[in-house]
Every structure is written in C-alpha cells, then in structure tokens.
Design a protein around this motif. Structure first.
Motif, PDB file in Angstrom:
ATOM      1  N   UNK A   1       0.664  -0.614   0.050  1.00 30.63           N
ATOM      2  CA  UNK A   1      -0.181   0.261   0.097  1.00 30.63           C
ATOM      3  C   UNK A   1       0.662   1.065   0.230  1.00 30.63           C
ATOM      4  N   UNK A   2       0.701   1.891  -0.495  1.00 26.32           N
ATOM      5  CA  UNK A   2       1.718   3.448  -1.692  1.00 26.32           C
ATOM      6  C   UNK A   2       0.528   4.186  -1.359  1.00 26.32           C
ATOM      7  N   UNK A   3       1.870   5.308  -1.520  1.00 30.31           N
ATOM      8  CA  UNK A   3       1.231   6.814  -2.072  1.00 30.31           C
ATOM      9  C   UNK A   3       1.956   7.086  -3.326  1.00 30.31           C
ATOM     10  N   UNK A   4       1.100   7.665  -4.095  1.00 30.28           N
ATOM     11  CA  UNK A   4       1.763   7.956  -5.198  1.00 30.28           C
ATOM     12  C   UNK A   4       1.652   9.261  -5.751  1.00 30.28           C
ATOM     13  N   UNK A   5       2.421   9.485  -6.965  1.00 34.87           N
ATOM     14  CA  UNK A   5       2.639  11.150  -7.201  1.00 34.87           C
ATOM     15  C   UNK A   5       2.095  10.421  -8.949  1.00 34.87           C
ATOM     16  N   UNK A   6       1.526  10.799  -9.297  1.00 38.77           N
ATOM     17  CA  UNK A   6       1.136  10.976 -10.846  1.00 38.77           C
ATOM     18  C   UNK A   6       1.900  11.405 -12.094  1.00 38.77           C
ATOM     19  N   UNK A   7       1.981  10.771 -12.549  1.00 41.78           N
ATOM     20  CA  UNK A   7       3.310  11.133 -13.996  1.00 41.78           C
ATOM     21  C   UNK A   7       3.163  11.989 -15.069  1.00 41.78           C
ATOM     22  N   UNK A   8       1.841  10.877 -15.014  1.00 41.16           N
ATOM     23  CA  UNK A   8       1.112  11.467 -16.904  1.00 41.16           C
ATOM     24  C   UNK A   8      -0.161  10.989 -16.065  1.00 41.16           C
ATOM     25  N   UNK A   9      -1.040  12.076 -16.183  1.00 42.32           N
ATOM     26  CA  UNK A   9      -2.809  11.756 -16.592  1.00 42.32           C
ATOM     27  C   UNK A   9      -3.643  12.594 -17.169  1.00 42.32           C
ATOM     28  N   UNK A  10      -3.299  12.195 -18.546  1.00 41.44           N
ATOM     29  CA  UNK A  10      -4.773  12.755 -19.147  1.00 41.44           C
ATOM     30  C   UNK A  10      -6.114  12.733 -18.575  1.00 41.44           C
TER      31      UNK A  10
ATOM     32  N   UNK B   1       6.390   6.247  -6.486  1.00 39.60           N
ATOM     33  CA  UNK B   1       6.049   5.569  -5.459  1.00 39.60           C
ATOM     34  C   UNK B   1       6.432   6.998  -5.088  1.00 39.60           C
ATOM     35  N   UNK B   2       6.396   8.124  -3.991  1.00 42.36           N
ATOM     36  CA  UNK B   2       6.290   8.854  -2.855  1.00 42.36           C
ATOM     37  C   UNK B   2       6.616   8.447  -1.566  1.00 42.36           C
ATOM     38  N   UNK B   3       5.932   7.384  -0.915  1.00 41.71           N
ATOM     39  CA  UNK B   3       5.674   7.256  -0.042  1.00 41.71           C
ATOM     40  C   UNK B   3       5.140   5.696   0.340  1.00 41.71           C
ATOM     41  N   UNK B   4       5.652   4.451   1.287  1.00 45.48           N
ATOM     42  CA  UNK B   4       5.023   3.228   1.465  1.00 45.48           C
ATOM     43  C   UNK B   4       4.321   3.241   2.572  1.00 45.48           C
ATOM     44  N   UNK B   5       3.282   3.271   2.682  1.00 42.28           N
ATOM     45  CA  UNK B   5       2.997   2.692   3.345  1.00 42.28           C
ATOM     46  C   UNK B   5       1.881   0.991   4.348  1.00 42.28           C
ATOM     47  N   UNK B   6       2.367   0.316   3.423  1.00 42.56           N
ATOM     48  CA  UNK B   6       2.555  -0.807   3.352  1.00 42.56           C
ATOM     49  C   UNK B   6       3.578  -1.920   3.302  1.00 42.56           C
ATOM     50  N   UNK B   7       4.892  -2.258   3.468  1.00 38.56           N
ATOM     51  CA  UNK B   7       6.078  -2.417   2.330  1.00 38.56           C
ATOM     52  C   UNK B   7       5.654  -3.761   2.908  1.00 38.56           C
ATOM     53  N   UNK B   8       6.194  -4.706   1.207  1.00 39.49           N
ATOM     54  CA  UNK B   8       6.771  -5.598   1.080  1.00 39.49           C
ATOM     55  C   UNK B   8       7.623  -6.139   1.777  1.00 39.49           C
ATOM     56  N   UNK B   9       7.939  -7.488   2.621  1.00 39.69           N
ATOM     57  CA  UNK B   9       9.504  -8.347   2.602  1.00 39.69           C
ATOM     58  C   UNK B   9       9.930  -8.384   1.912  1.00 39.69           C
ATOM     59  N   UNK B  10      10.054  -8.307   0.777  1.00 37.88           N
ATOM     60  CA  UNK B  10      11.203  -7.690  -0.126  1.00 37.88           C
ATOM     61  C   UNK B  10      11.512  -6.556  -0.567  1.00 37.88           C
ATOM     62  N   UNK B  11      11.107  -5.024   0.409  1.00 38.86           N
ATOM     63  CA  UNK B  11      11.657  -4.337  -0.329  1.00 38.86           C
ATOM     64  C   UNK B  11      12.822  -4.010   0.361  1.00 38.86           C
TER      65      UNK B  11
END
Length: 470
Positions: free
Chosen positions: A42-51, A61-71
């Motif tokens: 579960x992550x916070x994102x910044x849109x880079x293309x959003x026409x 991704x700009x922030x990770x709220x719930x990270x994978x064990x593989x991060x």
C-alpha cells in the motif's frame, strides 16, 4: 504526455507486476501503472502522466505505507523514488527494481515472461510449467560480493549531458536530465573515468564502452545539435584533452549517433572484446552484449539448445541472423567445421565490417550486410538450423514468414524483450511451429529487462494441441 507533474497524496494498493517495469494499480476504476512499487504494498503515489482522456495513468511511489517483505534500501540515491520525493525531485531511470530484493526481482521477471508467453504467445500454463520451471536464472552468484549484489556488470553505458555540461541520466519517459556522480551498475573502469568531474559543454550524448577483459575503454562524444562545425570540433577536442588526464586515459572519438560515423580524437575507434575462444573487434557504438557474462551465457544457451536436439554438428548449414560482430557466428563456425557453413547476416554496415574482420579466417562463414527478410526471403538455402538475436522490437511477421519458408529443423531465438518474443512465438505457432525449450537469464539486474532463449521446432501432428491457451 504530461511530464513529471506532481499530484501527491493518492493512496493505492499495488497489484501484479506488468511488462515494462511497473505494477498495476486501480483507483476509482482507472488503471495506473506504478513504478518503484512491489505487488501487495500500500503506497502513496504521485501521478506523472494523467491526461483526462488517457486509457491509463502513470505514477511513481512517493511513500510506502505497508511495505513488502522484499523491499530493500535502494543502492543508488539518484534512482531511489522515495529519496527523490523527499527532495521534491524525480529519480533517474535504469534501476527501477533497485528497491526489490534480488530473489524477488527474478520472481517478478519470471512472472512477466510467463504472462507474456501465455497471453501473447498462446502457450498454455501446463507447457510453461514444463518448459520454464526454473524461471529466470541468476548469473552473478559466483562473482564478487558487489557482483553478487547485482552491481558492476554493465560494459556499456550511455549518458546525457545537462545544459551546464554535467553528465547525467534521464528520468523515465522524461526529457529531464539529472546529474549523477556514480553509475553503480557499470564496471569499475567506467566509474574510474569520473566523467562527472569533466566539462562536457557543447556535447549532447556520451557513450562509454568498457570491455570486461580490461583491454581499454572507448568514450564516444556527440556534439550538441545546432553547433557550428568549428564549435562542435572545439568541444570534442576539449573533452579529449580533459579525459587524457585520467589515470588510465580512454580512447575518445567524435560520434554521430544518427549515422554511426566516428572520428577518432585519441587512441582508437574500436574496442577489443573476447570470449574463451575468440576475439572480436567492435567499432564505435556497434552492438555487444552489455553484461560482462552475457557473451558466454548466451552462446552456451543458444548452441546448447541446438546441440541438445542434434541440430548442430560437423557439416551442418546454419544461419546467424542479426549477427552483429559475430558473437554467435564464431562458435557456430567451430561447431559446423570446414565442411559446414554459417550464413552471418547483419544490416548495420559498420558492424558487418567488424564481422568480416573478426571471421576472416573462417572460410565456412559467409558475411552478408543486409536486412534479414531480404536475405531469408530469397531462394531456399538448405539450412539445418537458425540462430536469431533481433533488436528489442523483435523479428516481426515478415521475418518469421521467411524463416519458416527456409524449413530449418530448429530455430533458436534470443530475445531481450518478452513482449516482442511472445508476439513472434505466436507468429511461429500460426505457421505450425512450437516452443520446446525455454531458458531465461537475469542479465540486467535491478532493471525490468530479461534475456530469454527459446528453441522452436516444427509441430508434429501428435503435439498440435500443446500450443493451446490455458
């Protein structure tokens, strides 16, 4: 394309991996391709293309709220989306899986290869379970600690140049150039040049070739468009003088990246690549596999697939298509011996000239500088087998049609793009051919790219159902 605009604060649950280095997420029915994520997070994102009228959006991704064990902590600050977001910047491209553990990287790539071959290639899940049970294989486990961590493997690196003359790299799908002060994926010989300490004003692109054998580095510099001939020449000479002060000075050449023409400023305009049994001259930006272990791994895989099926032996007649400087042609010539033949086809004039030099002592090799479909679309050549290593766009329908018409016993396809490979596999399937061997290698650690080698043979009546969809 709306480039790198920031719309932070959107929270999404990350879905499955997709081809291209991103994961699929959804928000209010909209598909968003998210980079720098891991499925399940579960992550916070910044849109880079959003026409508004786009079929899908893109985001970082700009922030990770719930990270994978593989991060894991990204090894390269300039490529780390989280650190870039904290400084209100964007990450450089080229290391989009650097936040993922190495085993999970290979698992993600395995999933992509499977999905593409099943969805686009038409292979059933059962066939993939049988032929691709090993998944994408590690190629760095026996190297140094740095290499085992997926670093220090690139023998070729391209850099952009900022308006102030600093080397840098582009962000993904962006014209923005971010200055860098290291390239962790590159061989030490590249970083030892410390290009970021030199002034590249007047230069648009810099390409570095650093053979793994340590035989000498070549730096190609392309003057910026619009400069007068006098100004362009002066910029190249200034760079050559600056690089002459390196502890181990490289060769330097002026490079036209559209025509491929080079003009040597110091040293020589080519590098010497080697394998266990052969030496190759590669001029300018001529193609060579970029991972230090790739030449051996891919030639072993391709020739092994032919030898395993009895398709390659003394006296055989084979073709090496998109042959480059002769990486596959040389060992194929050894395998077929003087009574056999190798047809080596390459469209790029400079690289074809290299092949002639590299294979001049092998009388059984015919070098042809031409497009593959033009050569293969002619008369039957009595081929026993074919090896092809096309560019990322793949071979395409016309090439597949021409190869099938040649009626070889087996075709080995070396691919750096699962999507174009899968599309071509489907073309072969429609012509009555099947995949009966799949191997894949993690020759691009910390990126989404993967190298796959498949063997195709003519479908026998009893196996026609093997190509059905699951």
């Amino acid at each position: 394309m709306s480039e790198s605009t920031s719309t932070p604060g959107l929270i999404v649950t990350v879905g499955p991996i997709a081809h291209g280095g991103h994961c699929v997420a959804r928000h209010e029915g909209r598909v968003i391709f998210v980079r720098h994520a891991i499925p399940g997070e579960i992550v916070e994102i910044a849109l880079t293309e959003h026409d508004a009228d786009a079929k899908f959006w893109r985001a970082d991704v700009t922030r990770v709220l719930e990270a994978s064990a593989d991060r894991v902590q990204h090894f390269w600050p300039e490529a780390d989306a989280l650190r870039a977001a904290s400084r209100q910047s964007i990450p450089v491209g080229g290391a989009e899986f650097g936040h993922v553990s190495r085993p999970r990287q290979r698992a993600l790539k395995t999933a992509v290869v499977r999905e593409q071959l099943q969805r686009l290639g038409g292979l059933s899940a059962e066939i993939l379970d049988e032929l691709f049970s090993d998944g994408v294989q590690d190629v760095d486990s026996s190297g140094t600690l740095e290499q085992a961590n997926g670093l220090g493997w690139r023998t070729r690196v391209g850099f952009a140049v900022t308006p102030s003359g600093k080397v840098g790299m582009h962000s993904h799908r962006s014209h923005t150039i971010i200055p860098i002060e290291e390239m962790p994926l590159a061989l030490p010989a590249v970083n030892d040049l410390r290009l970021w300490e030199h002034d590249f004003t007047g230069i648009e692109r810099v390409e570095v070739a650093a053979p793994a054998n340590g035989s000498g580095v070549l730096v190609l510099v392309a003057p910026a468009a619009g400069l007068s001939e006098k100004a362009a020449g002066a910029a190249v000479k200034r760079v050559a003088r600056s690089l002459a002060g390196c502890q181990t000075p490289p060769s330097v050449a002026r490079w036209n990246f559209e025509s491929g023409a080079i003009e040597v400023q110091s040293g020589r305009g080519w590098v010497r690549e080697t394998t266990a049994d052969h030496e190759f001259r590669v001029t300018g930006d001529g193609f060579w596999q970029i991972h230090r272990n790739a030449p051996k791994i891919l030639t072993d895989a391709a020739l092994g697939a032919l030898l395993e099926g009895g398709y390659l032996n003394d006296g055989a007649h084979v073709a090496d298509l998109y042959a480059g400087a002769g990486l596959f042609s040389a060992p194929l010539a050894d395998a077929v011996g003087p009574q056999g033949s190798v047809l080596s086809v390459e469209a790029a004039p400079g690289t074809s000239r290299d092949a002639r030099k590299n294979l001049h002592s092998a009388a059984q090799v015919e070098i042809v500088q031409s497009r593959v479909e033009q050569v293969m679309g002619g008369e039957r050549r009595g081929l026993s087998a074919v090896v092809l290593d096309p560019p990322r766009a793949g071979a395409g329908k016309s090439v597949v049609r021409s190869l099938v018409a040649q009626r070889p016993s087996a075709i080995v396809y070396v691919s750096c793009d699962p999507a174009s490979l899968a599309r071509d596999v489907k073309y072969f399937a429609n012509a009555g051919w099947q995949v009966d061997r799949i191997t894949a290698f993690d020759l691009y650690p910390h990126t989404h790219h993967v190298e796959t080698v498949v063997r195709l043979t003519k479908v026998t009546p009893s196996k026609k159902t093997d190509l059905g969809r699951s």
